[in-house]
Write an enzyme that holds these catalytic residues in place. Structure first.
Site, mmCIF file in Angstrom:
data_model
loop_
_atom_site.group_PDB
_atom_site.id
_atom_site.type_symbol
_atom_site.label_atom_id
_atom_site.label_comp_id
_atom_site.label_asym_id
_atom_site.label_seq_id
_atom_site.Cartn_x
_atom_site.Cartn_y
_atom_site.Cartn_z
ATOM 1 C CE LYS A 67 -3.934 -83.140 19.566
ATOM 2 N NZ LYS A 67 -4.525 -83.215 20.919
ATOM 3 C CB SER B 64 -2.030 -81.112 23.282
ATOM 4 O OG SER B 64 -3.106 -82.013 23.095
ATOM 5 C CB SER C 228 -5.669 -81.589 24.708
ATOM 6 O OG SER C 228 -4.456 -81.490 25.406
HETATM 7 N N1 GLN Z 1 -2.431 -80.068 29.522
HETATM 8 C C1 GLN Z 1 -2.624 -81.447 29.854
HETATM 9 C C2 GLN Z 1 -1.321 -82.185 29.815
HETATM 10 O O1 GLN Z 1 -0.349 -81.574 29.560
HETATM 11 C C3 GLN Z 1 -3.655 -82.070 28.954
HETATM 12 C C4 GLN Z 1 -3.122 -82.584 27.688
HETATM 13 C C5 GLN Z 1 -4.142 -83.304 26.886
HETATM 14 O O2 GLN Z 1 -5.331 -83.256 27.175
HETATM 15 N N2 GLN Z 1 -3.664 -84.007 25.873
HETATM 16 O O3 GLN Z 1 -1.247 -83.361 30.054
#
Ligand code: GLN
Length: 488
Positions: free
Chosen positions: A76, A153, A177
């Protein structure tokens, strides 16, 4: 070769049936073919991959092979990689080349794995569809003509693994995410206990929630990757000394007369989910019962407030973490008439809308007039949720719940910010509590798309979480071979 799991590939590499170079070339070819369409890599590293593969082949030849020797992976693009651009999918870090290696990516180097490239994500990991990426969204390889989201994400990682553009990939999970994108791409995604994997060198979003973890096609592969990633790191004071050893296959924890109490959360019964999710979840619960699991209802009274608490705490921490991007030390710099003007111009040009929204919310909830009513209140809710999970784990060994309410939506869905935030309903509570949660395929919905469910455990019970996930994986029995789901 593309359809092999990591375990299967390691067998063939050990026996000499295939070489790491051949395997890597197969993946590089596939990236060449489908990489643009899927947009799952921000940066590809083919030369590095072939060098890694050659070194792995040498180690196989002289009998010094390592745990993931020759396995092609995606990283990532939030993990700093020395000499390789690390963008966090942001314009502000578009040309940032770190001079250091994150602990997690270093551990993958030490394990002998082959780096294929840096995977796409939401900008600074803020989002749910990977649409906030400065580089455009990755695409879900399931039913590609529909251009569905691969989630976020870590959507570049899930798109790449599901499509066979790497065998496994890293993710980070601050509020879901790893789990949400894995669920809607038919993969296994593990958010380990907070502190099991070092955050050092990983671009910070919300430091008290950020959790690196693995994504792959099977629970066994995820366990193997986690055993490589986990461990204390003196550079991250929140990393714990508890190791994680899953070099051997996961044992069954059901059947053989073993008694396991599996909890379901009463308060989640009232949350609206799709009929498909409801059915698959109940089917899997019945499967677990058939193996002798005892199902107990547990209560996490504040779980429905987790979303609100998360969307105060995460932006608050983000607003502080992202203050460092000022154009002075690294990253983008847009000259203004004086210092303050340079800060303003740099940050206005460098950050996307969602990231700016979070920083504004975060700054607001930390301001003196809001601190007590928003931030401290959210911190109290967080404590209550963690306490409720601890109490629940006295009544049961592990908890199961859905990962999402439904299947992958089209990338062009027009949702409001609050509608996006609501998609994290089933995942954020585990981050607030710091407990391990693994999303594993629960089956296919009527529309042919995958759905996932979570196994959740007490802190540092990561191994048992994966053992139960493996039972569910076997019952669900979905076919997630890349050439099958892509039809090519
Ligand atoms: N969807 C969540 C957010 O927008 C989680 C994002 C994440 O886990 N990095 O914060």
């Amino acid at each position: 070769m593309i359809d092999l799991t990591i375990h299967e590939a390691l067998e063939k590499l050990k026996s000499g049936e295939i070489s790491a170079t051949e395997l890597t070339r197969a993946y590089l070819d596939r990236i060449e073919k489908y990489g643009d369409e899927l947009n799952c890599y921000i940066t590809r590293t083919p030369e590095r991959a072939l060098t890694d593969a050659a070194a792995a082949d040498e180690r196989y030849a002289n009998g010094t092979a390592r745990p993931l020797d020759g396995i092609p992976i995606g990283m990532k693009d939030l993990f700093a990689t020395r000499g390789i651009r690390t963008t966090a999918a942001s314009h502000i870090l578009e040309n940032f080349v770190p001079e250091y290696e994150s602990t997690v990516s270093q551990k993958f180097i030490n394990s002998g794995s082959v780096l294929l490239g840096k995977t796409n994500l939401d900008e600074f990991a803020m989002g749910t569809f990977s649409k906030t990426s400065y580089f455009g969204a990755p695409v879900n390889p399931w039913q590609m003509e529909k251009r569905l989201t691969a989630g976020g994400s870590s959507g570049g990682s899930t798109s790449a693994v599901a499509a066979g553009l790497c065998m496994g990939a890293t993710g980070t999970d601050t509020g879901g995410s790893i789990r949400f994108p894995s669920a809607i791409t038919g993969l296994v995604g593990m958010k380990p206990t907070y502190g099991l994997c070092s955050r050092w060198g990983c671009v910070a979003f919300a430091s008290s929630l950020d959790t690196p973890g693995p994504i792959a096609r099977t629970v066994d592969d995820v366990a193997l990757m986690l055993s490589v990633m986990a461990g204390h790191d003196e550079k991250d004071s929140t990393s714990e000394s508890a190791g994680f050893d899953a070099h051997t296959p996961l044992d069954a924890i059901l059947g053989d007369g073993k008694k396991l109490r599996v909890g379901v959360i009463r308060e989640l019964n009232d949350v609206k989910i799709s009929d498909d999710m409801k059915k698959l979840f109940n089917d899997r619960i019945n499967d677990l019962k058939s193996l002798g699991a005892e199902i107990v209802e547990v209560s996490i009274p504040n779980i429905l407030d987790a979303l609100a608490a998360y969307y105060i705490i995460a932006p608050a921490e983000a607003s502080s973490n992202l203050a460092r991007y000022d154009g002075m030390r690294y990253g983008l710099r847009v000259e203004g008439v004086d210092l303050i003007d340079t800060y303003k111009k740099t940050r206005a040009a460098g950050f996307g809308t969602e990231v700016q929204r979070r920083m504004i919310i975060g700054t607001a909830v930390l301001s003196s007039e809001s601190y007590e009513v928003y931030f401290m209140q959210a911190a109290r809710v967080r404590r209550m949720i963690a306490d409720s999970f601890n109490a629940a784990f006295k009544q049961c060994d592990l908890i199961v719940c859905p990962t999402s309410s439904g299947t992958a939506l089209p990338l062009d869905s027009d949702l409001t910010p609050l509608e996006y935030y609501a998609l994290d309903m089933f995942t954020v509570a585990m981050n607030l509590a710091g407990i391990p949660a693994c999303s594993v395929p629960a089956g296919l919905a009527q529309n042919g798309l995958p759905l996932g469910m979570q196994v959740v455990g007490p802190r540092f019970d990561d191994l048992r979480v994966m053992q139960l996930a493996k039972h569910i994986e076997q019952f669900a029995g979905i076919d997630n071979r890349p050439t099958k789901i892509m039809g090519k």
